[in-house]
Design an enzyme around this catalytic site. Structure first.
Site, PDB file in Angstrom:
ATOM      1  N   THR A  72     -32.924  -7.937  52.740  1.00 25.75           N
ATOM      2  CA  THR A  72     -32.797  -6.491  52.543  1.00 25.75           C
ATOM      3  C   THR A  72     -33.913  -5.760  53.280  1.00 25.75           C
ATOM      4  O   THR A  72     -33.664  -4.755  53.970  1.00 25.75           O
ATOM      5  CB  THR A  72     -32.808  -6.164  51.035  1.00 25.75           C
ATOM      6  OG1 THR A  72     -31.691  -6.821  50.430  1.00 25.75           O
ATOM      7  CG2 THR A  72     -32.715  -4.675  50.784  1.00 25.75           C
ATOM      8  N   ASN A 155     -20.347 -12.590  52.484  1.00 23.74           N
ATOM      9  CA  ASN A 155     -20.859 -13.201  51.258  1.00 23.74           C
ATOM     10  C   ASN A 155     -19.783 -13.356  50.188  1.00 23.74           C
ATOM     11  O   ASN A 155     -19.879 -14.226  49.338  1.00 23.74           O
ATOM     12  CB  ASN A 155     -22.052 -12.402  50.700  1.00 23.74           C
ATOM     13  CG  ASN A 155     -21.758 -10.936  50.531  1.00 23.74           C
ATOM     14  OD1 ASN A 155     -21.290 -10.280  51.458  1.00 23.74           O
ATOM     15  ND2 ASN A 155     -22.007 -10.406  49.359  1.00 23.74           N
ATOM     16  N   GLN A 183     -25.580 -15.531  55.142  1.00 24.12           N
ATOM     17  CA  GLN A 183     -24.676 -16.540  54.575  1.00 24.12           C
ATOM     18  C   GLN A 183     -24.291 -17.603  55.592  1.00 24.12           C
ATOM     19  O   GLN A 183     -23.841 -18.691  55.217  1.00 24.12           O
ATOM     20  CB  GLN A 183     -23.404 -15.870  54.019  1.00 24.12           C
ATOM     21  CG  GLN A 183     -23.660 -14.897  52.878  1.00 24.12           C
ATOM     22  CD  GLN A 183     -24.081 -15.576  51.582  1.00 24.12           C
ATOM     23  OE1 GLN A 183     -24.049 -16.808  51.437  1.00 24.12           O
ATOM     24  NE2 GLN A 183     -24.507 -14.782  50.607  1.00 24.12           N
ATOM     25  N   SER A 203     -32.258 -14.983  55.037  1.00 26.07           N
ATOM     26  CA  SER A 203     -32.810 -14.935  53.681  1.00 26.07           C
ATOM     27  C   SER A 203     -33.025 -16.360  53.193  1.00 26.07           C
ATOM     28  O   SER A 203     -32.129 -17.202  53.317  1.00 26.07           O
ATOM     29  CB  SER A 203     -31.838 -14.202  52.761  1.00 26.07           C
ATOM     30  OG  SER A 203     -32.340 -14.209  51.449  1.00 26.07           O
ATOM     31  N   HIS A 205     -33.393 -17.571  50.049  1.00 26.70           N
ATOM     32  CA  HIS A 205     -32.781 -18.096  48.811  1.00 26.70           C
ATOM     33  C   HIS A 205     -31.314 -18.452  48.954  1.00 26.70           C
ATOM     34  O   HIS A 205     -30.708 -18.987  48.023  1.00 26.70           O
ATOM     35  CB  HIS A 205     -33.026 -17.148  47.620  1.00 26.70           C
ATOM     36  CG  HIS A 205     -32.288 -15.856  47.629  1.00 26.70           C
ATOM     37  ND1 HIS A 205     -31.263 -15.588  46.754  1.00 26.70           N
ATOM     38  CD2 HIS A 205     -32.420 -14.748  48.382  1.00 26.70           C
ATOM     39  CE1 HIS A 205     -30.817 -14.351  46.957  1.00 26.70           C
ATOM     40  NE2 HIS A 205     -31.503 -13.827  47.943  1.00 26.70           N
ATOM     41  N   THR A 242     -50.586  -9.056  53.192  1.00 28.19           N
ATOM     42  CA  THR A 242     -50.934 -10.486  53.176  1.00 28.19           C
ATOM     43  C   THR A 242     -49.662 -11.292  52.918  1.00 28.19           C
ATOM     44  O   THR A 242     -48.878 -10.969  52.026  1.00 28.19           O
ATOM     45  CB  THR A 242     -51.997 -10.764  52.088  1.00 28.19           C
ATOM     46  OG1 THR A 242     -53.129  -9.968  52.408  1.00 28.19           O
ATOM     47  CG2 THR A 242     -52.380 -12.234  52.042  1.00 28.19           C
ATOM     48  N   CYS A 329     -22.847  -9.027  43.112  1.00 30.94           N
ATOM     49  CA  CYS A 329     -23.985  -9.501  43.902  1.00 30.94           C
ATOM     50  C   CYS A 329     -25.211  -8.647  43.684  1.00 30.94           C
ATOM     51  O   CYS A 329     -26.303  -9.011  44.064  1.00 30.94           O
ATOM     52  CB  CYS A 329     -23.621  -9.498  45.381  1.00 30.94           C
ATOM     53  SG  CYS A 329     -23.145  -7.878  45.939  1.00 30.94           S
TER      54      CYS A 329
HETATM   55  N1  PLP Z   1     -26.874 -10.086  53.540  1.00 33.87           N
HETATM   56  C1  PLP Z   1     -25.958 -10.885  52.944  1.00 33.87           C
HETATM   57  C2  PLP Z   1     -24.717 -11.269  53.703  1.00 33.87           C
HETATM   58  C3  PLP Z   1     -26.171 -11.335  51.647  1.00 33.87           C
HETATM   59  O1  PLP Z   1     -25.267 -12.120  51.065  1.00 33.87           O
HETATM   60  C4  PLP Z   1     -27.357 -10.944  50.963  1.00 33.87           C
HETATM   61  C5  PLP Z   1     -27.582 -11.353  49.555  1.00 33.87           C
HETATM   62  O2  PLP Z   1     -26.662 -11.394  48.761  1.00 33.87           O
HETATM   63  C6  PLP Z   1     -28.282 -10.131  51.639  1.00 33.87           C
HETATM   64  C7  PLP Z   1     -27.999  -9.733  52.915  1.00 33.87           C
HETATM   65  C8  PLP Z   1     -29.566  -9.684  50.985  1.00 33.87           C
HETATM   66  O3  PLP Z   1     -30.495 -10.761  50.923  1.00 33.87           O
HETATM   67  P1  PLP Z   1     -31.845 -10.670  50.077  1.00 33.87           P
HETATM   68  O4  PLP Z   1     -31.483 -11.075  48.691  1.00 33.87           O
HETATM   69  O5  PLP Z   1     -32.769 -11.677  50.739  1.00 33.87           O
HETATM   70  O6  PLP Z   1     -32.378  -9.301  50.196  1.00 33.87           O
END
Ligand code: PLP
Length: 386
Positions: A72, A155, A183, A203, A205, A242, A329
């Site tokens: 994000t 996603n 994704q 990302s 996670h 940092t 989401c």
């Molecule tokens: N873009 C896509 C396609 C995602 O699926 C997500 C998270 O669901 C994001 C961006 C946002 O990622 P983050 O949680 O690292 O801000």
């Protein structure tokens, strides 16, 4: 309550892998990576090792990776009219996004709403390339360059966009292309050296690393957006503050494992196919979205007529199966899916998303079957009573 849970929600967050956990624990005591003493230099090495591993995942150069607090923030940084090349300013006068993008892209970042055009998708969720070509042809370069941002894989549906073709269209229009590969990374091969995109968003996670860390990856040294966060000049001045050392170390370890895991996608696809076979067997009238398009091997998004997705999600949860309903989401909200709406499906449709990964096996698939069988039986009972 089920003794063990079946986690089928990788697209929301993939479980933290052991290698990422160890790398994070090892980094917890690290010093400030900007310090010049040997403790600081050791911390710096952890960051640079992670930078190399994240770059390798998408065949980019480590010096082109900028760590952020997640995708994000990466999107909010890149989606801005104000860029710099060396000491000179560069202006992007209009942003072109895709209707099915993640909200962090769809929101348009730092562009005013009037400077954002949304490109539609077809019934399969593939971006309308003719509309993109036409929109870019009409772009007035007098005010600045066109900036295009689109997801590589969706996603919700897992549908994979034709990024090669999109890159050609954007290049022909002398525009700049940002690809949200959140994704797609670790699920399909991405090669930044082959001109895949000008900028990539990742990302941690979603690939088995920790939450709260991500990256911008540039294709070349050419230009960068004006920073979103200014301060002590970390990340070569592109993102101050940092560094989140444990997060970055975990992200690096996850990227290393994700690259190795790309070879295992056939097994992942097999799991998805088995899950879809169960859906078709137990609910023959179910609709699987984007099934005719190229899709990620780990994702299936479907609706069963008459079955409210939120209710079904709770029933799955109580049966020990974690999956997503609709566009669940963001901040626990469950609402109509903007992706399905963009694909031409109505507002009222409730859909369920199953997304799998390295922990998915026969046990998880069996748990899914048992839970869906019970839900389908209740649905059949209700239909009979009506
Ligand atoms: N873009 C896509 C396609 C995602 O699926 C997500 C998270 O669901 C994001 C961006 C946002 O990622 P983050 O949680 O690292 O801000």
């Amino acid at each position: 309550m089920a003794a063990t849970r079946a986690y089928l929600d990788y697209n929301a967050s993939a479980p933290l892998i052991a290698e990422a956990r160890s790398a994070m624990v090892a980094a917890l005591d690290a010093a400030n990576p900007s310090s010049v003493h040997s403790e600081g230099r050791a911390a710096r090495r952890l960051i640079e090792d992670a930078r190399r591993d994240v770059a390798r995942l998408v065949n980019a150069k480590p010096e082109h990776v900028v760590f952020t607090s997640g995708a994000t923030e990466a999107a909010s940084t890149l989606l801005t009219p104000d860029w710099q090349m060396g000491r000179g300013d560069v202006r992007m006068s209009h942003l072109y996004v895709c209707e099915a993008d993640h909200p962090c892209v769809l929101g348009g970042g730092r562009f005013a709403a009037a400077q954002v055009t949304r490109i539609g998708v077809d019934r399969n969720g593939i971006a309308d390339l003719d509309a993109l070509t036409k929109a870019l042809a009409a772009h007035d370069r007098a005010d600045g360059l066109p900036l295009v941002a689109i997801h590589a894989a969706n996603n919700e549906t897992g549908v994979i966009q034709p990024i090669g073709r999109i890159a050609e269209i954007v290049k022909a229009a002398r525009g700049v292309l940002v690809v949200d590969a959140v994704q797609a990374a670790g699920r399909i091969p991405i090669d930044m050296s082959a001109g895949y995109a000008d900028y990539l968003i990742l990302s941690s996670h979603k690939i088995g690393g920790p939450k709260g860390v991500g990256a911008i990856i540039a294709h070349a040294d050419l230009m960068m957006p004006k920073p979103l966060i200014n301060g002590g000049g970390q990340e070569k001045g592109h993102r101050a503050g940092t560094e989140n050392l444990p997060g970055i170390a975990g992200f690096g370890a996850a990227a290393r494992a994700a690259l190795a895991g790309l070879d295992a996608m056939e097994a992942v696809a097999q799991c998805r196919d088995e899950i879809e076979a169960i859906v078709r067997e137990l609910a023959p009238d179910a609709e699987i979205f984007g099934a005719a398009a190229p899709r990620l091997a780990n994702t299936t998004f479907f609706a069963i007529p008459g079955l409210k997705a939120e209710t079904a999600q709770i029933a799955f949860d109580l049966a020990g199966v974690a999956l997503s309903a609709g566009s669940a989401c963001s901040s626990g909200k469950v609402g109509p899916s903007h992706v399905l709406k963009a694909m031409g499906y109505g507002d009222s449709l409730g859909a369920l998303r199953v997304s799998t990964g390295h922990t998915t096996g026969a046990g998880e698939i069996e748990a899914f079957r048992a839970a869906l069988a019970a839900i389908a039986a209740r649905r059949a009972g209700k239909e009979q009573a009506a």
